[in-house]
Design a protein around this motif. Structure first.
Motif, PDB file in Angstrom:
ATOM      1  N   PRO A   1      57.162  65.000 -14.577  1.00 40.12           N
ATOM      2  CA  PRO A   1      56.779  66.149 -15.392  1.00 40.12           C
ATOM      3  C   PRO A   1      57.525  66.175 -16.715  1.00 40.12           C
ATOM      4  O   PRO A   1      58.679  65.774 -16.804  1.00 40.12           O
ATOM      5  N   GLN A   2      56.832  66.637 -17.740  1.00 33.31           N
ATOM      6  CA  GLN A   2      57.403  66.901 -19.055  1.00 33.31           C
ATOM      7  C   GLN A   2      56.931  68.298 -19.406  1.00 33.31           C
ATOM      8  O   GLN A   2      55.814  68.464 -19.889  1.00 33.31           O
ATOM      9  N   GLY A   3      57.769  69.297 -19.142  1.00 33.07           N
ATOM     10  CA  GLY A   3      57.295  70.674 -19.242  1.00 33.07           C
ATOM     11  C   GLY A   3      56.240  70.856 -18.175  1.00 33.07           C
ATOM     12  O   GLY A   3      56.461  70.498 -17.012  1.00 33.07           O
ATOM     13  N   ASN A   4      55.068  71.377 -18.544  1.00 34.68           N
ATOM     14  CA  ASN A   4      53.979  71.452 -17.562  1.00 34.68           C
ATOM     15  C   ASN A   4      52.892  70.435 -17.873  1.00 34.68           C
ATOM     16  O   ASN A   4      51.705  70.658 -17.662  1.00 34.68           O
TER      17      ASN A   4
ATOM     18  N   VAL B   1      53.318  71.710 -12.589  1.00 33.25           N
ATOM     19  CA  VAL B   1      54.006  70.474 -12.189  1.00 33.25           C
ATOM     20  C   VAL B   1      55.495  70.487 -12.549  1.00 33.25           C
ATOM     21  O   VAL B   1      56.191  69.505 -12.329  1.00 33.25           O
ATOM     22  N   ARG B   2      55.996  71.598 -13.096  1.00 32.79           N
ATOM     23  CA  ARG B   2      57.379  71.648 -13.596  1.00 32.79           C
ATOM     24  C   ARG B   2      58.416  71.248 -12.542  1.00 32.79           C
ATOM     25  O   ARG B   2      59.444  70.679 -12.879  1.00 32.79           O
ATOM     26  N   SER B   3      58.158  71.543 -11.287  1.00 34.18           N
ATOM     27  CA  SER B   3      59.145  71.235 -10.245  1.00 34.18           C
ATOM     28  C   SER B   3      58.880  69.902  -9.540  1.00 34.18           C
ATOM     29  O   SER B   3      59.604  69.540  -8.618  1.00 34.18           O
TER      30      SER B   3
ATOM     31  N   LEU C   1      53.904  62.818 -17.665  1.00 41.22           N
ATOM     32  CA  LEU C   1      54.116  61.573 -18.393  1.00 41.22           C
ATOM     33  C   LEU C   1      53.973  60.445 -17.384  1.00 41.22           C
ATOM     34  O   LEU C   1      54.555  60.514 -16.294  1.00 41.22           O
ATOM     35  N   ALA C   2      53.195  59.430 -17.735  1.00 42.25           N
ATOM     36  CA  ALA C   2      52.984  58.296 -16.840  1.00 42.25           C
ATOM     37  C   ALA C   2      53.193  56.994 -17.603  1.00 42.25           C
ATOM     38  O   ALA C   2      52.924  56.912 -18.805  1.00 42.25           O
ATOM     39  N   CYS C   3      53.684  55.985 -16.880  1.00 41.88           N
ATOM     40  CA  CYS C   3      53.933  54.673 -17.473  1.00 41.88           C
ATOM     41  C   CYS C   3      53.635  53.588 -16.446  1.00 41.88           C
ATOM     42  O   CYS C   3      54.105  53.666 -15.309  1.00 41.88           O
TER      43      CYS C   3
ATOM     44  N   PHE D   1      49.728  63.747 -20.333  1.00 35.69           N
ATOM     45  CA  PHE D   1      48.438  64.409 -20.129  1.00 35.69           C
ATOM     46  C   PHE D   1      48.619  65.711 -19.364  1.00 35.69           C
ATOM     47  O   PHE D   1      49.655  65.935 -18.723  1.00 35.69           O
ATOM     48  N   ASP D   2      47.621  66.561 -19.439  1.00 32.73           N
ATOM     49  CA  ASP D   2      47.636  67.837 -18.728  1.00 32.73           C
ATOM     50  C   ASP D   2      47.304  67.609 -17.262  1.00 32.73           C
ATOM     51  O   ASP D   2      46.429  66.791 -16.935  1.00 32.73           O
TER      52      ASP D   2
END
Length: 166
Positions: A147-150, A130-132, A153-155, A122-123
């Motif tokens: 982060p996945q790019g900007n 959030v990249r760093s 990802l959550a699980c 999600f954004d």
């Protein structure tokens, strides 16, 4: 040593790593930072393997194997669509689905059980980079986010038995 890579993270350190964390009562009350942790970019790894394999020949996808037969020094793989492919060697690289392929080849399964996990991407809040941000997880493996790019990802770390699919 393992303990040399881990440090306690006070509220200021946690906020510096991830400004949107909810800290204090009803939120995060303590943190650790593991400087020895590493992240595997599974997509980049698989794409690299794919490029290397393509240099050696063809790669077929979406060709589900229905049967494997061996005659002399040659294996014949027949797909569910009835296509047949011959090779002197079969590499079982089916991951969690490897027991299914092993059974088709007459090899004793080792008890692998595919699991399904819930993952959402999600954004972040508008204007947040959030990249760093680090990989963040709860104690007890209840949840993680990274982060996945900007995007994020959550699980929830669920693992549900699943038949081979995808």
């Amino acid at each position: 040593r393992f303990t040399d890579t881990i440090e306690d993270a006070d509220e200021a350190r946690m906020r510096a790593l991830c400004p949107l964390l909810k800290l204090g009562p009803g939120g995060i009350v303590a943190g650790l930072v593991d400087h020895g942790g590493r992240s595997l970019d599974a997509d980049a790894l698989l794409q690299g393997y794919t490029r290397a394999a393509r240099k050696q020949g063809s790669i077929l996808v979406r060709h589900r194997v229905a049967s494997l037969q061996r005659a002399g020094n040659c294996w014949t793989a027949t797909t569910e669509a009835g296509e047949r492919y011959n090779a002197p060697i079969i590499v079982n690289a089916a991951g969690a689905w490897a027991d299914r392929i092993a059974g088709l080849a007459g090899v004793r399964p080792i008890g692998l059980q595919p699991k399904r996990r819930t993952i959402i991407v999600f954004d972040p809040p508008e204007g947040t980079n959030v990249r760093s941000w680090p990989f963040i997880k709860t104690p007890g493996d209840h949840f993680y986010i990274l982060p996945q790019g900007n995007r994020l990802l959550a699980c929830p770390n669920d693992e549900t038995d699943s038949d081979p699919c995808d």
